[in-house]
Design a protein around this motif. Structure first.
Motif, mmCIF file in Angstrom:
data_model
loop_
_atom_site.group_PDB
_atom_site.id
_atom_site.type_symbol
_atom_site.label_atom_id
_atom_site.label_comp_id
_atom_site.label_asym_id
_atom_site.label_seq_id
_atom_site.Cartn_x
_atom_site.Cartn_y
_atom_site.Cartn_z
ATOM 1 N N ARG A 188 0.900 -1.158 -0.039
ATOM 2 C CA ARG A 188 -0.052 0.015 -0.162
ATOM 3 C C ARG A 188 0.924 1.223 -0.042
ATOM 4 O O ARG A 188 0.835 2.244 -0.714
ATOM 5 N N THR A 189 2.060 1.181 0.931
ATOM 6 C CA THR A 189 2.763 2.545 1.021
ATOM 7 C C THR A 189 3.633 2.542 -0.454
ATOM 8 O O THR A 189 3.821 3.608 -0.793
ATOM 9 N N LYS B 285 1.324 3.995 -3.059
ATOM 10 C CA LYS B 285 1.038 5.535 -2.760
ATOM 11 C C LYS B 285 2.332 6.479 -2.982
ATOM 12 O O LYS B 285 2.368 7.392 -3.587
ATOM 13 N N THR B 286 3.381 5.675 -3.001
ATOM 14 C CA THR B 286 4.665 6.359 -3.136
ATOM 15 C C THR B 286 4.902 6.595 -4.677
ATOM 16 O O THR B 286 5.251 7.851 -5.212
ATOM 17 N N ASP C 101 -0.244 14.126 3.470
ATOM 18 C CA ASP C 101 0.478 13.675 1.923
ATOM 19 C C ASP C 101 0.279 15.166 1.190
ATOM 20 O O ASP C 101 1.118 15.372 0.119
#
Lengths: 392, 293, 292
Positions: free
Chosen positions: C70-71, C74-75, C159
């Motif tokens: 997930r991270t 997102k990155t 974010d």
């Protein structure tokens, strides 16, 4: 002996005095290095008071010369101290800056003999030893060690059959700091940090292992450095409740102070000295407590590198540089308690008793009530747990 | 071939040209404002009295500037950072530009694969490169950590940028210019010096600028490869336990002011030299025409 | 044609300019990389020493927990967003510089854009904290002008804050890359295109953009790829909501779990390589003139 604060105000006088003190200490070190007494019963030797008297021209030492490579934090030394050491012993100290224990550990593992002296915290020290990176010293053969609080020479976690693992420097517990204007009732437990009332108002330092340790203490883990899977799971749950409350995990301490001062944050976990610093940053009055479940903290010291190229210079350096005068000045500059008892006396004599007491300088036994900073046993599991909670 | 700054007004333009130019001008101003907004605050905080950077401001004072000359580690750190950046820029630009030529022109069978090889240092996090260098240089080769190891690390990080930017420029270089030069009797060396290099100069300059920028503020890899030396970023980040004070703002402000001053003086000097040259050339031209008359 | 310029084949000697950079890359990059690559298959003992205990666990771990995936996604999204925005910001700026500014001033303005980046990154980001924060400059201005009732608290420590600061940190790279491509563009082509009946935007899209493609691609590489490894910016302005994969990787280092850190880094690099291979057709830039 003139009061400390007037002496310190004239740098040249200070340097001359400390040079004299270190010269005397150096001589004493030369004398005592021949015979070492392993028993904790301190050898009487020359009384500590003699070393701090005015420099005696008759006992000018032959400077040793040489370079000592020291990996340490910026608050373990000062320009004046190094200049004084250089003057009295001829030793030049090369400082490599240290940020965190893991950085020092990693670097020393690779460069080995390129360094001679390394600073480290409490339970990291035995790790350095077990990894074969450092050697034990005979702490009682150090003249300057007589100036320390006696408990500082007897930490059981630093005592090994072949000696003492580090020369003690300073300590500080982690406290919960809070702004009483917004935080009430006054917190007394780690659980105050997960109170939903304080959503987005907590600031902590970005230290994954330390945060796992806090969670361990808060959830009653038996050995916070070697938590079982079940304890880790409970700690993770506690952290999941903490996460929405955390505004940010900071890189540097000044960010915490700034957040408290601007009242962006109302709670934080920090070393000693926060209320003073927040005040001088223009912030409100904040209070600091030690939670009832206990807390972690650091006790740091200087470790002798095994196989250091200039290992012979370690003792002369410490004998000269760890003198009470330098330590006292270091306390004034950096503001956390140090292990040199004589320095406390100097501070009292110069009218700084209030300041020193506020920073718990004269209560060194408190340090042993802390759970000490150190690496986790199963670090992979700790970091994975942390990442799973704090991951994006 | 027309270049920027030519008098294009004589060519047919769209009715919106004027509006577009104003919009672009506004955009450029906005971008510069965006770039300098934090700088304004950075300078402001260098004058604040409290030890903690940021709001609230308790008062103003010059103490951080006054303390700078005495703070020899900090001053030395700045000098070290600048020195390293200059060395890295020169070496990275040289080595990178050198590599860009065969990358584009040597007829390599898989040019994109080669380009990817050069891009790889960018693909990995600095911390991994740092750890790798520490283990290899210090742990295995037993090289003492020093400024040289730091420069080595920076070189790895900056070289890909130079190679990519110069090779991109070379890629779209009009070869016919070189052929024309050859036709006129120039050997490859002269063509390189007088035709190719001047035309790819903007790319080389951009590469050098990027190298300096990357190196002067580099922390992660430096941290692993540095010995008992200090660069400015190392000095700053190792204040972790007690935090930085506005003295770093003061240093940053001085660096900024100093560089701006140097650039300003350089431009002034260049302008004056050009004017002097133009005058002397004009006078020489007049003399020559007088002589031939 | 006796010059070298037309030849495409030859002996290995023509590759000599590669030698210095190849030496640097091999000695200072590939060999250290090989070492940490091996580490990624080993483990760390309780004394935080890396021991040759071969395992695939370090890699498997990341496929087992959904946090990392997930991270990471997102990155990638953040990197893409910053890249596109960076191009959008830098493009008109570079165009303006090349088209309407004399060459001498061009260089000065470029330097002016780069200059702030020669001050310390940390203090610049502290300044952004002071601008975007709840008690920051922006909110003070908005409040005093009466444009908002209470301070905006969504600009920092999430974010959005990470996006703004990443854009700030990386757009100069886009400017420099686009500038070097735009600088050699012949603007009379646009006028010629309009003569032939093209609208201005058509001229831009079909004449300008293809010719500055190398610059655009370089800009994308300079911005997108490094962001995947970024961790300082998220730490300073991301709070707990704006965490990127770089943070999770660095956390392993801080705990002394070097093999896990290495494995995570190589996984990210593998994905980047995969992307470069997948998009290679867009990255290929033919020698537009040599064919002629």
């Amino acid at each position: 002996m003139a009061p400390l604060h007037t002496r310190l105000h004239t740098r040249r006088q200070f340097l001359r005095l400390s040079a004299g003190a270190s010269a005397g200490a150096f001589l004493a070190a030369c004398g005592s290095s021949g015979g070492s007494t392993p028993a904790p019963a301190a050898s009487s030797g020359s009384a500590p008071g003699a070393a701090s008297s005015a420099p005696s021209a008759a006992t000018s030492p032959a400077p040793q010369g040489g370079t000592l490579n020291f990996l340490t934090w910026s608050d373990h030394w000062s320009k004046d101290e190094l200049a004084g050491v250089q003057q009295s012993t001829g030793i030049t100290v090369n400082i490599t800056e240290l940020a965190d224990n893991i950085d020092g550990f990693n670097k020393l593992s690779q460069v080995r003999g390129q360094l001679d002296l390394v600073s480290g915290d409490a339970l990291w020290v035995p790790k350095y030893y077990d990894a074969g990176l450092i050697e034990a010293i005979d702490i009682n053969s150090f003249q300057v060690a007589q100036q320390l609080y006696s408990i500082a020479r007897q930490f059981d976690f630093w005592t090994k059959p072949d000696g003492y693992l580090a020369y003690p420097w300073g300590w500080s517990p982690i406290q919960i700091v809070y702004n009483p204007k917004y935080v009430s009732p006054a917190p007394d437990s780690w659980d105050a940090l997960i109170d939903p009332k304080y959503k987005g108002r907590v600031v902590m330092e970005n230290q994954p292992t330390d945060i796992m340790l806090f969670a361990g203490i808060a959830t009653g883990a038996k050995d916070i450095y070697n938590m079982t899977d079940a304890e880790l799971a409970t700690a993770k749950d506690w952290l999941k409740q903490l996460k929405p409350n955390v505004l940010k995990l900071v890189q540097q301490n000044n960010e915490t102070i700034q957040s408290l001062a601007s009242e962006e944050a109302w709670l934080s976990t920090q070393n000693l000295g926060a209320p003073d610093r927040v005040k001088s940053a223009g912030g409100p009055e904040v209070m600091a407590i030690i939670p009832k479940e206990g807390t972690t903290g650091f006790i740091d010291g200087e470790m002798t590198v095994k196989g250091g190229q200039n290992q012979a210079l370690v003792k002369p350096y410490l004998e000269a540089g760890a003198q009470a005068e330098y330590v006292a000045q270091n306390f004034i500059d950096n503001g956390r308690p140090l292990w040199n008892e004589k320095a406390y006396q100097l501070l009292v004599n110069s009218g700084k008793k209030d300041l020193a007491d506020r920073y718990l300088y004269n209560q060194p036994e408190l340090a042993l009530k802390m759970r000490l900073k150190g690496p986790a046993g199963n670090t992979d599991a700790y970091i994975s747990a942390f990442n799973e909670v704090f991951g994006g | 071939m027309a270049h920027a700054g030519d008098r294009l007004e004589t060519m047919p333009v769209s009715p919106y040209a004027g509006l577009v130019r104003w919009l672009l001008r506004g955009w450029a101003a906005a971008v510069l404002a965006f770039t300098y907004a934090p700088i304004v605050l950075l300078v402001l905080f260098s004058f604040e009295d409290s030890r903690t950077i940021g709001f609230p401001i308790t008062g103003f004072s010059l103490r951080w500037y006054e303390g700078l000359p005495a703070n020899t580690p900090l001053v030395r750190a700045v000098a070290t950072s600048v020195t390293i950046a200059l060395v890295v820029a020169v070496v990275a630009t040289l080595v990178g530009t050198l590599a860009a030529f065969p990358l584009v022109r040597a007829g390599i069978r898989r040019p994109n694969a080669a380009r990817v090889l050069f891009t790889m240092p960018i693909m990995l996090p600095g911390i991994l490169i740092g750890v790798g260098l520490l283990v290899f240089l210090a742990g295995i080769l037993k090289v003492p950590l020093s400024l040289l190891t730091v420069i080595a690390g920076h070189l790895v990080l900056t070289m890909p940028f130079v190679v990519l930017i110069v090779s991109a420029r070379l890629q779209s270089f009009d070869r016919r210019l070189e052929w024309a030069a050859a036709d006129l009797g120039a050997d490859p060396a002269r063509t390189l010096r007088y035709v190719v290099l001047p035309l790819i100069a903007p790319a080389i300059l951009a590469g050098a600028l990027i190298s300096v920028t990357l190196s002067i503020d580099e922390f992660v890899v430096t941290f692993f490869t540095v010995g008992p030396q200090l660069t400015l970023p190392i000095y700053i980040y190792t204040q972790i336990k007690f935090g930085v004070t506005p003295e770093v703002n003061a240093v940053a402000t001085l660096v900024l002011a100093g560089t701006a001053l140097v650039l300003g003086l350089g431009t002034l000097l260049a302008m004056l030299t050009r004017r002097a040259l133009r005058l002397s050339r004009r006078r020489a031209g007049v003399k020559r025409s007088e002589a031939s008359a | 044609m006796t010059t070298r310029f037309g030849q495409r084949r030859g002996n290995l000697l023509r590759l000599w300019p590669f030698v210095p950079s190849a030496a640097v890359l091999t000695g200072l990059f590939f060999i250290p990389l090989a070492i940490v690559f091996v580490y990624s298959f080993w483990q760390v003992d309780p004394n935080l020493q890396v021991v040759p205990d071969w395992t695939l666990r370090n890699y498997a771990k990341f496929f087992g927990t959904e946090t990392y995936l997930r991270t990471f996604l997102k990155t990638i999204a953040m990197a893409g967003l910053v890249t596109v925005s960076g191009l959008a910001v830098a493009g008109p700026f570079a165009y303006f510089l090349v088209r309407y500014v004399s060459p001498r001033w061009q260089r000065l303005i470029l330097l002016a854009v780069v200059l702030p980046f020669w001050t310390s990154y940390l203090v610049r980001v502290y300044a952004w904290q002071a601008i975007l924060g709840e008690k920051g400059v922006l909110n003070s201005v908005l409040l005093s002008l009466g444009l908002v009732a209470k301070p905006l608290d969504f600009l920092l420590y999430n974010d959005i804050g990470v996006f703004i600061v990443l854009l700030y940190v990386y757009f100069p790279f886009a400017v420099l890359s686009l500038y070097t491509s735009l600088e050699r563009f012949d603007f009379t082509q646009l006028a010629a295109a309009q003569d032939l009946g093209a609208r201005p935007d058509q001229a831009l899209r079909r004449i300008l953009l293809p010719q500055i493609r190398p610059g655009i691609i370089t800009a994308c590489i300079f911005v997108f790829i490094p962001i995947l490894g970024e961790y300082l910016t998220p730490t300073l302005v991301g709070g707990t909501k704006g965490v990127l994969i770089g943070n999770l990787i660095v956390n392993f280092y801080r705990g002394g779990a070097f093999p896990a850190m290495a494995a995570a880094s190589f996984l990210v690099a593998a994905v980047v390589l995969g992307l470069l291979v997948a998009f290679r057709r867009y990255l290929q830039v033919e020698d537009l003139v040599a064919r002629g």
